[in-house]
Design a protein around this motif. Structure first.
Motif, PDB file in Angstrom:
ATOM      1  N   ASP A 397       0.830  -1.207   0.000  1.00 59.14           N
ATOM      2  CA  ASP A 397       0.000   0.000   0.000  1.00 59.14           C
ATOM      3  C   ASP A 397       0.866   1.259   0.000  1.00 59.14           C
ATOM      4  OD1 ASP A 397      -2.316  -1.413  -0.145  1.00 59.14           O
ATOM      5  OD2 ASP A 397      -2.642  -1.458   2.030  1.00 59.14           O
ATOM      6  N   ILE A 400       2.108   1.686  -3.523  1.00 62.32           N
ATOM      7  CA  ILE A 400       1.054   2.201  -4.407  1.00 62.32           C
ATOM      8  C   ILE A 400       0.865   3.704  -4.167  1.00 62.32           C
ATOM      9  CG2 ILE A 400      -1.439   2.118  -4.893  1.00 62.32           C
ATOM     10  CD1 ILE A 400      -1.303  -0.934  -4.353  1.00 62.32           C
ATOM     11  N   ALA A 401       0.883   4.110  -2.904  1.00 66.69           N
ATOM     12  CA  ALA A 401       0.716   5.537  -2.578  1.00 66.69           C
ATOM     13  C   ALA A 401       1.863   6.362  -3.191  1.00 66.69           C
ATOM     14  CB  ALA A 401       0.658   5.730  -1.070  1.00 66.69           C
ATOM     15  N   ASN A 404       1.262   6.712  -6.879  1.00 64.98           N
ATOM     16  CA  ASN A 404       0.130   7.598  -7.164  1.00 64.98           C
ATOM     17  C   ASN A 404       0.434   9.059  -6.871  1.00 64.98           C
ATOM     18  OD1 ASN A 404      -1.103   5.298  -7.946  1.00 64.98           O
ATOM     19  ND2 ASN A 404      -2.593   5.202  -6.277  1.00 64.98           N
ATOM     20  N   ARG A 424      -4.821  -6.119  -6.602  1.00 65.12           N
ATOM     21  CA  ARG A 424      -4.930  -4.857  -5.845  1.00 65.12           C
ATOM     22  C   ARG A 424      -4.087  -3.773  -6.530  1.00 65.12           C
ATOM     23  NH1 ARG A 424      -2.820  -4.013  -0.280  1.00 65.12           N
ATOM     24  NH2 ARG A 424      -2.283  -6.218  -0.281  1.00 65.12           N
ATOM     25  N   GLN A 426      -2.992  -3.545  -9.738  1.00 65.39           N
ATOM     26  CA  GLN A 426      -3.456  -3.073 -11.057  1.00 65.39           C
ATOM     27  C   GLN A 426      -4.740  -2.259 -10.952  1.00 65.39           C
ATOM     28  OE1 GLN A 426      -5.176  -6.696 -13.498  1.00 65.39           O
ATOM     29  NE2 GLN A 426      -3.626  -7.414 -12.117  1.00 65.39           N
ATOM     30  N   ARG A 427      -5.554  -2.536  -9.913  1.00 73.31           N
ATOM     31  CA  ARG A 427      -6.794  -1.767  -9.775  1.00 73.31           C
ATOM     32  C   ARG A 427      -6.536  -0.398  -9.152  1.00 73.31           C
ATOM     33  NH1 ARG A 427     -11.117  -2.681  -7.380  1.00 73.31           N
ATOM     34  NH2 ARG A 427     -12.394  -1.969  -9.104  1.00 73.31           N
ATOM     35  N   ASN A 428      -5.480  -0.259  -8.363  1.00 70.83           N
ATOM     36  CA  ASN A 428      -5.321   0.963  -7.562  1.00 70.83           C
ATOM     37  C   ASN A 428      -4.270   1.949  -8.041  1.00 70.83           C
ATOM     38  OD1 ASN A 428      -7.381   0.162  -5.900  1.00 70.83           O
ATOM     39  ND2 ASN A 428      -6.038  -0.881  -4.459  1.00 70.83           N
ATOM     40  N   VAL A 429      -3.346   1.529  -8.909  1.00 70.02           N
ATOM     41  CA  VAL A 429      -2.327   2.505  -9.333  1.00 70.02           C
ATOM     42  C   VAL A 429      -2.899   3.453 -10.393  1.00 70.02           C
ATOM     43  CG1 VAL A 429      -0.167   1.292  -8.786  1.00 70.02           C
ATOM     44  CG2 VAL A 429      -1.334   0.797 -10.946  1.00 70.02           C
ATOM     45  N   THR A 430      -2.470   4.713 -10.341  1.00 69.79           N
ATOM     46  CA  THR A 430      -2.938   5.711 -11.325  1.00 69.79           C
ATOM     47  C   THR A 430      -1.934   5.789 -12.474  1.00 69.79           C
ATOM     48  OG1 THR A 430      -1.872   7.420  -9.991  1.00 69.79           O
ATOM     49  CG2 THR A 430      -4.243   7.090  -9.667  1.00 69.79           C
TER      50      THR A 430
END
Ligand code: NAD
Length: 498
Positions: A397, A400-401, A404, A424, A426-430
């Protein structure tokens, strides 16, 4: 010394030739040619040729256009080695790497060979009694592409096969640093049977770009390059009423979780970071080591960075060539010095590398920098060289933050054995293009290529279905063929179906 000319209306021309620029061989540092730098008059001449060619090319059949694409594809196969050597001699990348970019560009031509299928419209029978609806797409007219130095064949190939197959005529303004590939491709198109004026090349820098962005005869502009210029191109071209696709720079993160096969991850990250001397918009420039993966990962990355074989791009066994210019070499080496001054640990220092017999070449070795923080220049700037920064994170996490919060969003990769973590991620990275255990996730030609945030200005990715959409505009036709005996009354209310 050779002078590289424009290619307008089917043949080379010096045009106005008010100015020229040197073209270097990065492996030797020697000036090997000059390229003419065009301006308004040259862009005008190309637009006139392209506009005239559009009158007949836009009327040519799908079969004729498809046939030219098949011929062109075959010529790209036959001349891959020759074109690869031309690219290597001006860009510096290895001949094999150049052949790789030609292959990936050729895949767009193969997609364009399926034009008959991808340009099919749709038809709705009997939307109202006796009324049918169908749609189809038509070309825009004269369109232009402005491209970067790092893929002198592939990036233009993302654009012109799509534009030409859909019935447009095209003006390419390639990078002035490695201009020869564009003329070689123009000649292949001629040999493929493409009529004169459908594909044109205008060489130059800012004056040529500005002439394209403001020319009333150009309907659309495709741009790939650095973010500040992508923003400028997008603003100028839209202000002049053009359709624009503008792809910018990148800072790509590869995240390594503790459950990953670290040897596999390090192997692929090394290739993704140092391949093409890091001069790829999809290069891995940051490795995010999560939890206790970090020390072991850095140890393997160090060993692999030291094993990279650096040399001239045309020498057998070379894995990494020089940088494109002396200025690029100096910029990258200064960045390594700045990282050290700002508190990072330089684990492998590529500065000052000399290649035997090529002492004046623009070489720098692979650099590996550990303990990089997000405030450091080595993290914030797109270095566009063989420098891999290691950032450490406690959890997925947190990784990912980090991704992003970065202004760029071109590509990213996750190395893991966990499907749940990959989903998780692939769905959450911008980010627009994501690899799972794949370090450089460049999409196939039948998908579209494009990042998010500062890596793509505007809303249009390139090639694939988005390419077809970008280079065409839709028409919808509502048709009624009344039978002579039918006396249908025409209503004054807004038409609805019955
Ligand atoms: P660049 O932005 O310097 O040049 C790109 C094009 O713009 C060239 O044709 C150049 O002649 C022209 N140009 C340069 N300065 C200009 C100015 N002031 N006004 C008008 N036109 C100008 O980029 P580059 O150094 O050739 O290429 C490297 C950059 O391209 C990197 O930032 C890389 O990430 C990016 N890139 C992005 C992608 C992608 O798909 N997102 C792909 C390849 C390269």
């Amino acid at each position: 010394m050779k002078t590289i000319q424009h290619w307008i209306n089917g043949s080379p021309t010096a045009g106005e030739a008010l100015e020229s620029a040197p073209v270097f061989n990065p492996a030797t540092g020697a000036e090997q040619a000059h390229v003419v730098l065009g301006g308004t008059a040259d862009v005008d001449a190309a637009v006139t040729a392209a506009a005239t060619a559009f009158e007949t090319w836009s009327e040519s059949s799908l079969t004729q256009r498809t046939q030219v694409m098949f011929n062109f594809r075959q010529l790209l196969v036959e001349h891959e080695e020759e074109l690869g050597r031309i690219i290597s001699a001006e860009h510096g990348k290895t001949v094999d790497d150049a052949r790789g970019e030609i292959t990936r560009g050729r895949e767009v031509v193969e997609f364009a060979c399926g034009l008959g299928d991808v340009l099919k419209g749709s038809f709705s029978d009997q939307v109202s009694r006796g009324v049918d609806v169908h749609n189809f797409r038509q070309p825009l007219g004269v369109v232009a592409g402005i491209t970067p130095f790092n893929f002198p064949a592939m990036v233009p190939l993302w654009m012109h096969p799509m534009a030409i197959a859909t019935g447009n005529t095209f003006i390419l303004k390639p990078s002035e640093r490695d201009p020869s590939a564009a003329n070689f491709v123009a000649d292949l198109y001629r040999r493929a049977g493409l009529p004169d004026g459908v594909f044109n090349v205008v060489h130059g820098g800012k004056p040529a770009v500005d002439a394209i962005l403001t020319h009333p005869g150009i309907q659309a502009v495709s741009f790939v390059g650095s973010t500040p210029i992508a923003k400028y191109v997008h603003e100028q071209a839209t202000a002049h009423g053009k359709r624009v696709q503008a792809l910018g720079g990148a800072k790509n993160h590869a995240v390594v979780l503790p459950d990953a096969d670290l040897e596999f991850a390090a192997n692929h990250i090394t290739a993704g970071a140092y391949g093409s001397a890091g001069e790829r918009c999809m290069a891995v420039s940051v490795a995010v080591a999560v939890g206790d993966a970090a020390d072991r990962l850095v140890e393997i990355l160090e060993r692999k960075a030291r094993e990279v074989k650096v040399g001239p791009g045309d020498a057998p066994g070379t894995e990494m060539g020089p940088l494109v210019t002396k200025a690029a070499q100096e910029r990258v080496e200064n960045a390594v010095g700045t990282a050290a001054a700002q508190g990072a640990t330089v684990v492998v220092d590529g500065r000052g590398l000399k290649v035997d017999g090529h002492e004046s070449g623009f070489f720098t070795g692979p650099s590996l920098i550990d303990h990089v923080s997000t405030e450091m220049d080595a993290y914030k700037e797109e270095l566009f060289g063989p420098v891999l920064a290691i950032v450490r994170a406690e959890s997925l996490d947190e990784a990912i933050a980090l991704i992003n919060a970065n202004p760029y969003g071109n590509g990213t990769a996750l190395f893991t054995g966990s499907g749940e973590a990959a989903r998780r991620f692939q769905r959450n990275v911008t980010v627009g293009m994501i690899g799972v255990n794949v370090p450089v996730p460049v999409p196939m030609s039948y998908y579209s290529f494009g990042g998010w945030k500062d890596s793509l200005i505007g809303d249009s990715p390139i090639h694939g279905p988005e390419g077809i959409r970008f280079y065409t505009r839709p028409k919808v036709v509502t048709t009624r063929w009344p039978q002579p005996a039918q006396q249908l009354t025409a209503g004054f209310n807004f038409p609805t179906s019955s």
